[in-house]
Design a protein around this motif. Structure first.
Motif, PDB file in Angstrom:
ATOM      1  N   ASP A 191     -44.765 -18.424  39.021  1.00 37.29           N
ATOM      2  CA  ASP A 191     -43.353 -18.355  38.643  1.00 37.29           C
ATOM      3  C   ASP A 191     -42.560 -19.574  39.104  1.00 37.29           C
ATOM      4  N   TYR A 192     -43.112 -20.332  40.088  1.00 38.68           N
ATOM      5  CA  TYR A 192     -42.403 -21.488  40.627  1.00 38.68           C
ATOM      6  C   TYR A 192     -43.210 -22.761  40.400  1.00 38.68           C
TER       7      TYR A 192
ATOM      8  N   PRO B 251     -44.052 -14.216  43.079  1.00 45.31           N
ATOM      9  CA  PRO B 251     -43.053 -13.722  42.127  1.00 45.31           C
ATOM     10  C   PRO B 251     -41.647 -14.233  42.432  1.00 45.31           C
ATOM     11  N   LYS B 252     -40.854 -14.323  41.383  1.00 44.68           N
ATOM     12  CA  LYS B 252     -39.461 -14.751  41.554  1.00 44.68           C
ATOM     13  C   LYS B 252     -38.750 -13.842  42.549  1.00 44.68           C
TER      14      LYS B 252
ATOM     15  N   LYS C  53     -49.812 -10.486  35.079  1.00 41.37           N
ATOM     16  CA  LYS C  53     -49.513 -10.881  36.450  1.00 41.37           C
ATOM     17  C   LYS C  53     -50.361 -10.113  37.463  1.00 41.37           C
TER      18      LYS C  53
ATOM     19  N   SER D 176     -41.587 -19.319  34.935  1.00 37.77           N
ATOM     20  CA  SER D 176     -42.139 -18.025  34.529  1.00 37.77           C
ATOM     21  C   SER D 176     -42.159 -17.846  33.019  1.00 37.77           C
ATOM     22  N   ASN D 177     -41.225 -18.513  32.319  1.00 39.09           N
ATOM     23  CA  ASN D 177     -41.165 -18.415  30.856  1.00 39.09           C
ATOM     24  C   ASN D 177     -41.435 -19.753  30.180  1.00 39.09           C
TER      25      ASN D 177
ATOM     26  N   ASN E 202     -54.320 -12.678  38.558  1.00 38.89           N
ATOM     27  CA  ASN E 202     -53.913 -14.073  38.514  1.00 38.89           C
ATOM     28  C   ASN E 202     -55.080 -15.015  38.324  1.00 38.89           C
TER      29      ASN E 202
ATOM     30  N   GLY F 164     -45.787 -17.295  30.040  1.00 38.79           N
ATOM     31  CA  GLY F 164     -44.824 -16.412  30.680  1.00 38.79           C
ATOM     32  C   GLY F 164     -45.114 -14.953  30.417  1.00 38.79           C
TER      33      GLY F 164
ATOM     34  N   ASN G  19     -51.006 -19.342  36.395  1.00 40.31           N
ATOM     35  CA  ASN G  19     -50.022 -18.260  36.408  1.00 40.31           C
ATOM     36  C   ASN G  19     -49.174 -18.399  37.659  1.00 40.31           C
TER      37      ASN G  19
ATOM     38  N   ASP H 227     -38.049 -22.697  37.861  1.00 44.28           N
ATOM     39  CA  ASP H 227     -38.515 -21.419  37.323  1.00 44.28           C
ATOM     40  C   ASP H 227     -39.377 -21.694  36.097  1.00 44.28           C
TER      41      ASP H 227
ATOM     42  N   SER I 144     -48.047 -25.252  40.818  1.00 39.85           N
ATOM     43  CA  SER I 144     -47.577 -23.946  40.380  1.00 39.85           C
ATOM     44  C   SER I 144     -47.886 -22.942  41.478  1.00 39.85           C
TER      45      SER I 144
END
Length: 258
Positions: A226-227, A202-203, A122, A217-218, A125, A118, A224, A215, A198
């Motif tokens: 976010d979803y 971006p979110k 970014k 992202s973390n 990528n 996370g 890499n 999610d 993946s």
């Protein structure tokens, strides 16, 4: 077989998740490790790891033909590794220090960086590919997987390639990257019972009316993005493709703007 039944049992998985979660909560140092890696949903993170089909390592003094025969059927359903571990000691000696152990290493490291926590860059990528110097193929990921998963992957790959003529498929050690030139837009991790996707968007930029993405992202995962999507044969592939196309369009437009 009892062991395999246990690790596939939902009750066992929940019990393991609970025990690991309690261990983290009771150890400030371990809890700090999750915070350092920006993992907020600790229990979900642990459950996701346990829910993934594990590799099974069998350590044995001798790998005989009988052992190999016994494992052939099981290897269709689980990734099984065997290590021959032999111990020698000096005759008539009870001294532990004089024992010699002979075995092969299970892994060689630094072939590829660790999972995304996370906090990856970014703006680049492709940073998870930098140190991957070995050549991998799709067979590397599909070998030993059930036929329904292989068929699902092939159908997904076919539909992804139909999105545009500028798409290429790049198998790496832990995942398969779908790329536009040097820009990735989706990663595929092939498991025994599902495909983990993946999306590199971006979110806030993905229109997911059915709320099937997670999610990540973390959350630690390969690539890499976010979803995340856990895809199995019972899901609506047409809808999944509509999400993948959004990631494709986003990254293509971003590339054109540059």
């Amino acid at each position: 077989m009892r062991f395999l039944d246990a690790i596939d049992n939902p009750n066992t998985k929940k019990e393991l998740s609970d025990k690991f979660y309690n261990e983290v909560n009771n150890e400030p140092f371990k809890e700090a490790l999750f915070k350092t890696n920006h993992i907020k949903e600790v229990y979900k993170h642990i459950s996701d790891i346990i829910d993934t089909n594990p590799s099974i390592v069998i350590i044995i003094d001798e790998i005989t033909n009988k052992v190999k025969t016994g494992l052939n059927g099981l290897s269709k359903y689980h990734d099984i590794k065997t290590i021959e571990f032999k111990t020698f000691k000096r005759k008539n000696s009870n001294c532990l220090e004089e024992h010699i152990h002979l075995f092969n290493k299970l892994h060689t490291y630094n072939e590829e960086p660790p999972t995304n926590n996370g906090n990856a860059d970014k703006n680049n990528n492709n940073n998870t590919e930098g140190n991957n110097k070995s050549n991998y193929t799709e067979e590397h990921h599909l070998n030993g997987k059930p036929n329904n998963i292989v068929e699902l992957y092939n159908e997904l790959k076919k539909q992804i390639l139909n999105i545009g003529d500028d798409i290429t498929i790049k198998p790496l050690k832990h995942y398969i990257a779908c790329k536009i030139s040097n820009t990735n837009f989706v990663y595929i991790v092939v498991n025994k019972s599902k495909l983990n996707l993946s999306l590199l968007i971006p979110k806030g930029n993905l229109n997911d009316d059915k709320k099937i993405t997670a999610d990540v992202s973390n959350t630690g995962h390969w690539g890499n993005g976010d979803y995340g999507i856990s895809l199995n044969k019972n899901m609506n592939l047409e809808y999944i493709m509509s999400l993948i196309k959004q990631s494709y369009e986003y990254n293509k437009n971003k590339k054109l703007k540059k």
